[in-house]
Design a protein around this motif. Structure first.
Motif, PDB file in Angstrom:
ATOM      1  N   LYS A 204     -28.393-133.971 -16.167  1.00 28.82           N
ATOM      2  CA  LYS A 204     -28.713-132.538 -16.214  1.00 28.82           C
ATOM      3  C   LYS A 204     -27.859-131.835 -17.271  1.00 28.82           C
ATOM      4  O   LYS A 204     -28.362-131.021 -18.066  1.00 28.82           O
ATOM      5  CB  LYS A 204     -28.484-131.927 -14.832  1.00 28.82           C
ATOM      6  N   GLU A 205     -26.580-132.172 -17.270  1.00 30.48           N
ATOM      7  CA  GLU A 205     -25.701-131.581 -18.284  1.00 30.48           C
ATOM      8  C   GLU A 205     -26.117-131.997 -19.691  1.00 30.48           C
ATOM      9  O   GLU A 205     -26.106-131.186 -20.637  1.00 30.48           O
ATOM     10  CB  GLU A 205     -24.265-132.012 -18.005  1.00 30.48           C
ATOM     11  N   ILE A 206     -26.482-133.329 -19.811  1.00 32.17           N
ATOM     12  CA  ILE A 206     -26.930-133.805 -21.126  1.00 32.17           C
ATOM     13  C   ILE A 206     -28.177-133.052 -21.567  1.00 32.17           C
ATOM     14  O   ILE A 206     -28.343-132.705 -22.748  1.00 32.17           O
ATOM     15  CB  ILE A 206     -27.161-135.321 -21.075  1.00 32.17           C
ATOM     16  N   LYS A 207     -29.054-132.842 -20.617  1.00 27.93           N
ATOM     17  CA  LYS A 207     -30.263-132.086 -20.959  1.00 27.93           C
ATOM     18  C   LYS A 207     -29.920-130.666 -21.420  1.00 27.93           C
ATOM     19  O   LYS A 207     -30.457-130.156 -22.433  1.00 27.93           O
ATOM     20  CB  LYS A 207     -31.185-132.049 -19.751  1.00 27.93           C
ATOM     21  N   ASN A 208     -29.011-130.074 -20.669  1.00 28.96           N
ATOM     22  CA  ASN A 208     -28.587-128.714 -21.077  1.00 28.96           C
ATOM     23  C   ASN A 208     -27.926-128.746 -22.452  1.00 28.96           C
ATOM     24  O   ASN A 208     -28.168-127.868 -23.307  1.00 28.96           O
ATOM     25  CB  ASN A 208     -27.629-128.134 -20.029  1.00 28.96           C
ATOM     26  N   GLN A 209     -27.092-129.770 -22.643  1.00 29.26           N
ATOM     27  CA  GLN A 209     -26.433-129.892 -23.943  1.00 29.26           C
ATOM     28  C   GLN A 209     -27.440-130.141 -25.058  1.00 29.26           C
ATOM     29  O   GLN A 209     -27.287-129.613 -26.188  1.00 29.26           O
ATOM     30  CB  GLN A 209     -25.414-131.041 -23.894  1.00 29.26           C
ATOM     31  N   SER A 210     -28.471-130.964 -24.727  1.00 29.80           N
ATOM     32  CA  SER A 210     -29.498-131.194 -25.751  1.00 29.80           C
ATOM     33  C   SER A 210     -30.259-129.907 -26.065  1.00 29.80           C
ATOM     34  O   SER A 210     -30.588-129.640 -27.231  1.00 29.80           O
ATOM     35  CB  SER A 210     -30.459-132.285 -25.266  1.00 29.80           C
ATOM     36  N   GLN A 212     -29.017-126.894 -25.788  1.00 25.06           N
ATOM     37  CA  GLN A 212     -28.093-126.110 -26.603  1.00 25.06           C
ATOM     38  C   GLN A 212     -28.005-126.648 -28.022  1.00 25.06           C
ATOM     39  O   GLN A 212     -27.958-125.886 -29.010  1.00 25.06           O
ATOM     40  CB  GLN A 212     -26.703-126.111 -25.949  1.00 25.06           C
ATOM     41  N   ARG A 213     -28.010-127.975 -28.154  1.00 24.61           N
ATOM     42  CA  ARG A 213     -27.956-128.542 -29.496  1.00 24.61           C
ATOM     43  C   ARG A 213     -29.201-128.171 -30.288  1.00 24.61           C
ATOM     44  O   ARG A 213     -29.127-127.853 -31.496  1.00 24.61           O
ATOM     45  CB  ARG A 213     -27.827-130.064 -29.376  1.00 24.61           C
ATOM     46  N   ASP A 214     -30.348-128.240 -29.607  1.00 28.17           N
ATOM     47  CA  ASP A 214     -31.572-127.835 -30.304  1.00 28.17           C
ATOM     48  C   ASP A 214     -31.500-126.379 -30.740  1.00 28.17           C
ATOM     49  O   ASP A 214     -31.897-126.021 -31.883  1.00 28.17           O
ATOM     50  CB  ASP A 214     -32.784-128.051 -29.389  1.00 28.17           C
TER      51      ASP A 214
END
Length: 254
Positions: A204-210, A212-214
């Protein structure tokens, strides 16, 4: 067999009794006075001794010691009557004994037939007994074989019991190990569940980070575009300033 021997002995007794009666009759006949003898040639009764009595008739003697002629005729008649009576009695006894002998012979024949039947039955029973003895011997042999096999099976069974006891100990140890492994498995399952929850959170955090990265990449692209635009504008402004400077220099030089 004993009854047959008894019947034979009875028939022998009948014959013996008849012979005894005839002998008794022959013995008594010389003792009595015979009617065929001559009275003159016969010795006096006193010289012959006492006159013997015939059964049923008492012996008589004259008072003087010499029997008269009348007494002799009476004795002759008495002797004849006693002989006839004795012969009739002997014949009747002999007839009765003969009838008894024929009845006993008939009964002996029946007993012989029964004996033959019983002998046949006994032989049959003996054959049956022999066959039963043979069957008993065969069954005894089979029983001995079965007892030997039972002893072998009992030995194998005792060995199998010992092996089962040993295997029961091993199975109990394996059960304890399985219980311990089940406890460890449950603990590992709990840890796996925890790791799965942590992994879900990390994803979930990775998804959020992705995301944010996008967003940052989009912002970066937009900033680059703006920077490029600003660079082009700055270049245009520099070109215009240089062009103005050259124009001013030219105008001033004129």
């Amino acid at each position: 067999k004993s009854f047959g021997l008894k019947s034979v002995s009875c028939s022998g007794a009948v014959a013996y009794n008849s012979r005894t009666a005839l002998a008794e009759l022959g013995r008594r006949l010389p003792m009595a006075w015979s009617p065929h003898r001559d009275e003159t040639n016969s010795p006096e009764p006193s010289s012959r001794g006492p006159v013997r009595s015939i059964p049923g008739f008492p012996a008589t003697r004259s008072p003087g010691g010499s029997p008269p002629t009348q007494h002799r005729s009476v004795m002759r008649e008495v002797d004849q009557q006693s002989i006839v009576a004795l012969c009739q009695q002997c014949s009747e006894d002999l007839d009765g004994k003969m009838r008894e002998k024929s009845a006993l012979a008939k009964y002996l024949g029946e007993l012989k037939k029964k004996k033959m039947q019983h002998d046949a039955k006994i032989m049959k029973k003996k054959r049956e007994v022999d066959s039963m003895v043979v069957q008993t011997m065969e069954l005894a042999k089979k029983l001995e074989v079965l007892n030997n096999s039972n002893r072998m099976m009992s030995g194998e069974l005792s060995g199998l019991r010992y092996e089962n006891e040993r295997l029961e100990v091993d199975v109990e140890q394996l059960r304890n190990q399985v219980r311990e492994e089940n406890v460890d498995y449950e603990n590992q399952c709990m840890e796996v569940e925890k790791l799965q929850s942590m992994l879900f959170n990390f994803r979930k955090e990775i998804k959020n980070q992705s995301i944010q990265r996008d967003n940052l990449q989009q912002d970066l692209r937009a900033s680059r575009t703006a920077q490029n635009l600003m660079i082009h504008r700055v270049d245009d402004m520099n070109k215009r300033s240089r062009a103005l400077k050259t124009c001013l220099v030219e105008t001033l030089s004129r």
